[in-house]
Design an enzyme around this catalytic site. Structure first.
Site, PDB file in Angstrom:
ATOM      1  N   TYR A  14     -67.521 -23.142  39.140  1.00  0.00           N
ATOM      2  CA  TYR A  14     -67.381 -23.744  37.820  1.00  0.00           C
ATOM      3  C   TYR A  14     -68.146 -23.003  36.726  1.00  0.00           C
ATOM      4  O   TYR A  14     -68.008 -23.336  35.544  1.00  0.00           O
ATOM      5  CB  TYR A  14     -67.866 -25.200  37.840  1.00  0.00           C
ATOM      6  CG  TYR A  14     -67.093 -26.083  38.776  1.00  0.00           C
ATOM      7  CD1 TYR A  14     -65.782 -26.452  38.496  1.00  0.00           C
ATOM      8  CD2 TYR A  14     -67.667 -26.559  39.952  1.00  0.00           C
ATOM      9  CE1 TYR A  14     -65.063 -27.266  39.354  1.00  0.00           C
ATOM     10  CE2 TYR A  14     -66.960 -27.369  40.816  1.00  0.00           C
ATOM     11  CZ  TYR A  14     -65.665 -27.724  40.511  1.00  0.00           C
ATOM     12  OH  TYR A  14     -64.957 -28.528  41.361  1.00  0.00           O
ATOM     13  N   HIS A  19     -65.119 -26.429  30.973  1.00  0.00           N
ATOM     14  CA  HIS A  19     -65.810 -27.718  31.135  1.00  0.00           C
ATOM     15  C   HIS A  19     -67.318 -27.531  31.296  1.00  0.00           C
ATOM     16  O   HIS A  19     -68.066 -28.487  31.194  1.00  0.00           O
ATOM     17  CB  HIS A  19     -65.239 -28.447  32.349  1.00  0.00           C
ATOM     18  CG  HIS A  19     -64.981 -29.906  32.146  1.00  0.00           C
ATOM     19  ND1 HIS A  19     -64.881 -30.525  30.917  1.00  0.00           N
ATOM     20  CD2 HIS A  19     -64.778 -30.897  33.054  1.00  0.00           C
ATOM     21  CE1 HIS A  19     -64.644 -31.813  31.079  1.00  0.00           C
ATOM     22  NE2 HIS A  19     -64.583 -32.062  32.363  1.00  0.00           N
ATOM     23  N   ASN A  67     -67.877 -36.226  35.919  1.00  0.00           N
ATOM     24  CA  ASN A  67     -67.424 -37.607  35.785  1.00  0.00           C
ATOM     25  C   ASN A  67     -68.493 -38.648  36.102  1.00  0.00           C
ATOM     26  O   ASN A  67     -68.295 -39.827  35.841  1.00  0.00           O
ATOM     27  CB  ASN A  67     -66.196 -37.848  36.656  1.00  0.00           C
ATOM     28  CG  ASN A  67     -65.003 -37.047  36.187  1.00  0.00           C
ATOM     29  OD1 ASN A  67     -65.021 -36.405  35.143  1.00  0.00           O
ATOM     30  ND2 ASN A  67     -63.942 -37.076  36.972  1.00  0.00           N
ATOM     31  N   ASN A 113     -64.501 -37.734  30.318  1.00  0.00           N
ATOM     32  CA  ASN A 113     -65.037 -38.575  31.397  1.00  0.00           C
ATOM     33  C   ASN A 113     -66.554 -38.511  31.525  1.00  0.00           C
ATOM     34  O   ASN A 113     -67.181 -39.485  31.942  1.00  0.00           O
ATOM     35  CB  ASN A 113     -64.370 -38.223  32.724  1.00  0.00           C
ATOM     36  CG  ASN A 113     -62.935 -38.698  32.772  1.00  0.00           C
ATOM     37  OD1 ASN A 113     -62.576 -39.684  32.144  1.00  0.00           O
ATOM     38  ND2 ASN A 113     -62.100 -37.979  33.502  1.00  0.00           N
TER      39      ASN A 113
END
Length: 185
Positions: A14, A19, A67, A113
Protein backbone atom coordinates in the site's frame (compact mmCIF):
# COMPACT_ATOMS: atom_id res chain seq x y z
CA UNK A 1 -1.04 18.43 23.54
CA UNK A 2 -2.11 17.92 19.93
CA UNK A 3 -2.82 14.71 18.04
CA UNK A 4 -2.21 14.39 14.31
CA UNK A 5 -3.57 11.18 12.82
CA UNK A 6 -2.50 10.44 9.26
CA UNK A 7 -4.67 7.85 7.54
CA UNK A 8 -3.57 4.99 5.31
CA UNK A 9 -3.09 1.25 5.16
CA UNK A 10 -0.23 -0.64 6.78
CA UNK A 11 1.87 -2.87 4.53
CA UNK A 12 4.40 -2.54 1.74
CA UNK A 13 1.85 -3.20 -1.01
CA UNK A 14 0.00 0.00 0.00
CA UNK A 15 3.00 2.32 0.37
CA UNK A 16 2.55 4.30 -2.85
CA UNK A 17 -1.23 4.01 -3.24
CA UNK A 18 -3.50 7.03 -3.36
CA UNK A 19 -5.27 5.93 -0.16
CA UNK A 20 -1.95 6.25 1.69
CA UNK A 21 -1.57 9.98 1.05
CA UNK A 22 -1.94 10.66 4.80
CA UNK A 23 0.90 8.29 5.63
CA UNK A 24 3.02 9.79 2.84
CA UNK A 25 2.63 13.29 4.28
CA UNK A 26 3.86 12.41 7.77
CA UNK A 27 6.56 10.12 6.36
CA UNK A 28 7.83 13.06 4.30
CA UNK A 29 7.80 15.20 7.47
CA UNK A 30 9.61 12.46 9.37
CA UNK A 31 12.39 12.14 6.78
CA UNK A 32 12.89 15.89 6.61
CA UNK A 33 12.72 16.51 10.37
CA UNK A 34 14.55 13.48 11.74
CA UNK A 35 11.82 11.88 13.84
CA UNK A 36 10.75 8.27 13.44
CA UNK A 37 7.74 6.14 14.24
CA UNK A 38 7.65 3.15 16.58
CA UNK A 39 5.00 0.49 16.96
CA UNK A 40 2.61 1.00 19.86
CA UNK A 41 0.53 -2.18 19.83
CA UNK A 42 -1.66 -1.16 22.78
CA UNK A 43 -2.57 2.00 20.84
CA UNK A 44 -2.91 0.17 17.49
CA UNK A 45 -0.59 2.73 15.89
CA UNK A 46 2.77 3.64 14.56
CA UNK A 47 3.54 6.45 16.96
CA UNK A 48 5.87 9.37 17.62
CA UNK A 49 5.83 12.38 19.92
CA UNK A 50 7.60 15.60 18.96
CA UNK A 51 7.90 19.11 20.33
CA UNK A 52 6.59 21.85 18.08
CA UNK A 53 6.75 25.42 19.40
CA UNK A 54 7.19 24.05 22.93
CA UNK A 55 4.02 21.96 22.69
CA UNK A 56 3.82 18.16 22.62
CA UNK A 57 2.45 16.84 19.34
CA UNK A 58 1.65 13.16 18.94
CA UNK A 59 1.64 11.89 15.37
CA UNK A 60 0.16 8.50 14.57
CA UNK A 61 -0.36 6.25 11.62
CA UNK A 62 -3.18 3.85 12.62
CA UNK A 63 -2.16 0.21 12.20
CA UNK A 64 -5.80 -0.87 11.89
CA UNK A 65 -6.18 -0.38 8.14
CA UNK A 66 -8.16 2.54 6.81
CA UNK A 67 -11.70 1.38 7.59
CA UNK A 68 -10.96 0.96 11.32
CA UNK A 69 -8.87 4.12 11.83
CA UNK A 70 -11.22 5.35 14.55
CA UNK A 71 -10.11 2.55 16.88
CA UNK A 72 -6.52 3.83 16.98
CA UNK A 73 -7.50 7.51 17.11
CA UNK A 74 -9.86 6.99 20.05
CA UNK A 75 -7.33 4.80 21.92
CA UNK A 76 -4.67 7.52 21.68
CA UNK A 77 -7.13 10.29 22.57
CA UNK A 78 -8.35 8.39 25.64
CA UNK A 79 -4.88 7.32 26.80
CA UNK A 80 -3.43 10.84 26.57
CA UNK A 81 -6.66 12.67 27.49
CA UNK A 82 -6.65 14.64 24.23
CA UNK A 83 -9.68 16.77 23.50
CA UNK A 84 -11.28 16.61 20.06
CA UNK A 85 -10.42 20.30 19.55
CA UNK A 86 -6.75 19.25 19.54
CA UNK A 87 -7.19 16.61 16.81
CA UNK A 88 -6.12 16.93 13.15
CA UNK A 89 -6.85 14.12 10.69
CA UNK A 90 -4.85 13.97 7.44
CA UNK A 91 -6.28 11.90 4.60
CA UNK A 92 -6.85 11.49 0.87
CA UNK A 93 -9.80 13.10 -0.88
CA UNK A 94 -10.97 11.66 -4.18
CA UNK A 95 -13.03 14.80 -4.92
CA UNK A 96 -10.00 17.12 -4.95
CA UNK A 97 -7.57 17.12 -7.84
CA UNK A 98 -4.01 16.01 -7.20
CA UNK A 99 -2.02 18.99 -6.00
CA UNK A 100 -4.90 20.52 -4.00
CA UNK A 101 -5.09 20.72 -0.22
CA UNK A 102 -8.09 21.69 1.84
CA UNK A 103 -8.44 22.30 5.55
CA UNK A 104 -11.87 21.76 7.06
CA UNK A 105 -13.01 22.32 10.64
CA UNK A 106 -15.77 19.66 10.68
CA UNK A 107 -18.26 17.86 8.48
CA UNK A 108 -19.58 14.55 7.26
CA UNK A 109 -17.46 11.56 6.29
CA UNK A 110 -18.02 12.36 2.60
CA UNK A 111 -18.02 8.64 1.82
CA UNK A 112 -14.52 8.15 3.28
CA UNK A 113 -14.55 5.02 5.46
CA UNK A 114 -11.58 6.13 7.59
CA UNK A 115 -13.38 9.35 8.51
CA UNK A 116 -16.62 7.42 9.09
CA UNK A 117 -14.78 5.18 11.57
CA UNK A 118 -13.28 8.18 13.39
CA UNK A 119 -16.66 9.88 13.68
CA UNK A 120 -18.15 6.65 15.12
CA UNK A 121 -15.34 6.12 17.66
CA UNK A 122 -14.78 9.74 18.69
CA UNK A 123 -18.52 10.46 18.83
CA UNK A 124 -18.47 13.69 16.82
CA UNK A 125 -17.70 15.05 13.38
CA UNK A 126 -16.33 18.29 14.84
CA UNK A 127 -12.61 17.77 14.35
CA UNK A 128 -10.07 19.45 12.08
CA UNK A 129 -9.04 17.80 8.84
CA UNK A 130 -6.46 18.29 6.13
CA UNK A 131 -7.59 16.74 2.86
CA UNK A 132 -5.02 15.80 0.22
CA UNK A 133 -6.40 15.69 -3.32
CA UNK A 134 -5.88 12.42 -5.21
CA UNK A 135 -8.35 12.99 -8.08
CA UNK A 136 -9.70 13.19 -10.61
CA UNK A 137 -11.15 9.71 -10.51
CA UNK A 138 -11.43 7.91 -13.84
CA UNK A 139 -14.61 5.91 -14.59
CA UNK A 140 -13.72 3.00 -12.29
CA UNK A 141 -15.02 2.16 -8.81
CA UNK A 142 -13.55 4.40 -6.12
CA UNK A 143 -12.41 1.34 -4.10
CA UNK A 144 -10.20 0.30 -7.02
CA UNK A 145 -8.95 3.81 -7.77
CA UNK A 146 -7.78 4.63 -4.23
CA UNK A 147 -5.79 1.39 -4.02
CA UNK A 148 -3.88 2.08 -7.24
CA UNK A 149 -0.38 3.52 -7.10
CA UNK A 150 0.19 7.10 -8.14
CA UNK A 151 1.29 7.27 -11.77
CA UNK A 152 4.93 7.94 -12.68
CA UNK A 153 3.96 11.21 -14.39
CA UNK A 154 2.29 12.39 -11.15
CA UNK A 155 5.45 12.12 -9.06
CA UNK A 156 6.56 15.75 -9.46
CA UNK A 157 3.14 17.11 -8.46
CA UNK A 158 2.95 14.55 -5.65
CA UNK A 159 6.33 15.55 -4.22
CA UNK A 160 5.52 19.27 -4.43
CA UNK A 161 2.18 18.69 -2.73
CA UNK A 162 3.75 16.58 0.05
CA UNK A 163 6.14 19.47 0.73
CA UNK A 164 3.27 21.98 0.70
CA UNK A 165 1.21 19.75 3.00
CA UNK A 166 4.04 19.73 5.52
CA UNK A 167 4.24 23.53 5.41
CA UNK A 168 0.46 23.62 5.84
CA UNK A 169 0.52 21.35 8.92
CA UNK A 170 3.20 23.43 10.60
CA UNK A 171 1.32 26.65 9.76
CA UNK A 172 -1.84 25.08 11.20
CA UNK A 173 -0.04 24.14 14.44
CA UNK A 174 1.16 27.73 14.82
CA UNK A 175 -1.95 29.58 13.67
CA UNK A 176 -5.04 27.37 13.92
CA UNK A 177 -7.64 26.12 11.48
CA UNK A 178 -9.16 29.41 10.36
CA UNK A 179 -5.87 31.00 9.27
CA UNK A 180 -4.77 27.70 7.72
CA UNK A 181 -7.99 27.59 5.68
CA UNK A 182 -7.46 31.16 4.49
CA UNK A 183 -3.89 30.45 3.40
CA UNK A 184 -4.10 26.93 1.91
CA UNK A 185 -7.67 26.31 0.71
Amino acid sequence: MKLIAALGNIGDKYNFTRHNAGFMIVDYWSVNSGFSFREENKLKSLFTKIKFNDEDVIIIKPATYMNLSGEAVSLVMNYYKIDVKDLLIIYDDINLDLGRLRFRANGSDGGHNGIKSIIQHVGTNKFDRLKFGIGPQPPIPSEAFVLQNFLKEQEVVLKDTLKLANEAIQFYLQNGIEKAQNKFN
